[in-house]
Design a protein around this motif. Structure first.
Motif, short mmCIF file in Angstrom:
data_model
loop_
_atom_site.label_atom_id
_atom_site.label_comp_id
_atom_site.label_asym_id
_atom_site.label_seq_id
_atom_site.Cartn_x
_atom_site.Cartn_y
_atom_site.Cartn_z
N LYS A 14 30.08 -10.49 -25.48
CA LYS A 14 31.50 -10.15 -25.55
C LYS A 14 31.79 -9.04 -24.55
CE LYS A 14 32.16 -11.33 -30.46
NZ LYS A 14 32.67 -10.84 -31.77
N ILE A 15 32.90 -9.20 -23.83
CA ILE A 15 33.27 -8.22 -22.81
C ILE A 15 34.69 -7.75 -23.06
CG2 ILE A 15 33.61 -7.78 -20.34
CD1 ILE A 15 31.59 -9.99 -19.77
N ARG A 16 34.88 -6.45 -23.11
CA ARG A 16 36.22 -5.87 -23.11
C ARG A 16 36.43 -5.26 -21.73
NH1 ARG A 16 36.71 -2.20 -27.83
NH2 ARG A 16 37.06 -4.17 -28.94
N LYS A 17 37.41 -5.77 -21.01
CA LYS A 17 37.59 -5.46 -19.59
C LYS A 17 37.55 -3.96 -19.32
CE LYS A 17 40.85 -6.15 -15.76
NZ LYS A 17 39.79 -6.41 -14.78
N LEU A 30 28.58 -5.15 -12.68
CA LEU A 30 27.95 -6.03 -13.66
C LEU A 30 28.98 -6.90 -14.36
CD1 LEU A 30 25.49 -6.95 -15.29
CD2 LEU A 30 25.90 -5.01 -16.84
N GLU A 31 30.10 -6.32 -14.69
CA GLU A 31 31.18 -7.08 -15.33
C GLU A 31 31.68 -8.18 -14.40
OE1 GLU A 31 35.56 -5.80 -16.39
OE2 GLU A 31 34.19 -4.96 -17.88
N ASP A 32 31.90 -7.84 -13.14
CA ASP A 32 32.34 -8.85 -12.16
C ASP A 32 31.32 -9.99 -12.06
OD1 ASP A 32 34.71 -7.61 -11.48
OD2 ASP A 32 33.87 -6.54 -9.77
N MET A 77 24.65 -2.52 -26.41
CA MET A 77 25.99 -2.14 -25.99
C MET A 77 25.89 -1.46 -24.64
SD MET A 77 29.26 -2.09 -26.71
CE MET A 77 29.57 -2.10 -28.47
N ILE A 78 26.59 -2.00 -23.66
CA ILE A 78 26.61 -1.43 -22.31
C ILE A 78 28.00 -0.90 -22.05
CG2 ILE A 78 26.25 -1.90 -19.86
CD1 ILE A 78 24.57 -4.34 -20.72
N THR A 79 28.11 0.37 -21.69
CA THR A 79 29.39 0.96 -21.33
C THR A 79 29.32 1.42 -19.88
OG1 THR A 79 28.77 3.21 -22.02
CG2 THR A 79 29.67 1.75 -23.72
N ARG A 80 30.35 2.11 -19.43
CA ARG A 80 30.39 2.53 -18.04
C ARG A 80 29.22 3.45 -17.67
NH1 ARG A 80 36.69 4.01 -16.64
NH2 ARG A 80 37.66 2.14 -17.54
N ASP A 81 28.72 4.21 -18.64
CA ASP A 81 27.68 5.18 -18.30
C ASP A 81 26.44 5.11 -19.17
OD1 ASP A 81 28.70 6.13 -20.65
OD2 ASP A 81 29.55 7.97 -19.82
N SER A 82 26.35 4.16 -20.11
CA SER A 82 25.20 4.16 -20.99
C SER A 82 24.79 2.76 -21.42
CB SER A 82 25.49 5.00 -22.24
OG SER A 82 26.49 4.37 -23.04
N VAL A 83 23.55 2.67 -21.88
CA VAL A 83 22.99 1.43 -22.45
C VAL A 83 22.31 1.81 -23.76
CG1 VAL A 83 21.36 -0.47 -22.16
CG2 VAL A 83 22.59 0.43 -20.17
N ALA A 91 33.43 -2.23 -22.10
CA ALA A 91 32.13 -2.39 -22.74
C ALA A 91 31.68 -3.85 -22.72
CB ALA A 91 32.18 -1.88 -24.18
N ILE A 92 30.36 -4.02 -22.76
CA ILE A 92 29.73 -5.33 -22.85
C ILE A 92 28.79 -5.28 -24.05
CG2 ILE A 92 28.22 -7.03 -21.72
CD1 ILE A 92 29.12 -5.77 -19.03
#
Length: 202
Positions: free
Chosen positions: A6-9, A65-67, A28-34, A12-13
């Motif tokens: 699931k991706i929230r633009k 990564l999102e792209d 959970m992957i965010t802009r600065d953490s895993v 977060a992933i």
């Protein structure tokens, strides 16, 4: 293994990883953490985003990564000037021209000036990437993403099968993604949490 993604633009992933119908882990992957929770071993660990780059020897950020996952042109800036041409199948965009690309690959001085080379092959019918290659000339690593097929969901074309190849002089990693069911533009919850009693790993 199977993954629910699931991706929230731009935010977060969230992923769960299932083996033989058993959820073995989630992340959970965010802009600065895993953050990764191992449900088989009842432990978890947290790291900064570079943990992903350390696995694949890449230089991605969250937005790249999102792209990659949704089939956008990675790190593409419409305001920058790209060299373009057509071959028999695709539109091709490159951050440098063919002659300069060859020189940049060979000459250290140009490598310092343009350390990253971006090239995109685009399907003319749907204007979605067929292939993206990113070369890091400072250490001769490369990332190649091939979008082998797409499916149309509502009015959007989304990846159906993607092959990712990360290469360096010392190692090579290949990941094949096959998307089975995709929805877009729907509200989604992120039921990610670290259960009580799980041990934190270094």
């Amino acid at each position: 293994f199977k993954t629910s993604l699931k991706i929230r633009k731009d935010s977060a992933i969230w992923c769960t990883y299932t083996i033989a119908s058993i959820v073995g882990a989630s992340s959970m992957i965010t802009r600065d953490s895993v953050t990764v929770v191992n449900k088989m071993e009842k432990n978890y660990f947290k790291a900064d985003f570079n943990y992903i780059n350390s696995i694949f020897n890449t230089e991605l950020d969250y937005f790249m990564l999102e792209d990659l996952l949704v089939g956008n042109l990675i790190n593409y800036d419409a305001e920058e000037k790209f060299k373009s041409h057509e071959d028999s199948t695709y539109y091709v965009l490159s951050s440098v021209g063919k002659r300069r690309l060859r020189r940049a690959m060979e000459k250290e001085r140009l490598q310092k000036k343009e350390p990253y080379i971006y090239r995109y092959w685009i399907y003319p019918a749907i204007f979605r990437p067929a292939k993206t290659i990113i070369n890091d000339l400072t250490d001769t690593t490369s990332l190649e993403i091939e979008y082998l097929s797409y499916e149309q969901v509502d009015s959007s074309y989304v990846p159906a099968e993607v092959r990712i190849t990360a290469s360096s002089p010392r190692k090579k990693a290949v990941v094949l993604l096959k998307y089975s069911r995709t929805t877009v533009n729907e509200f989604t919850e992120f039921p990610f949490k670290i259960p009580d009693g799980y041990e934190k790993m270094d």
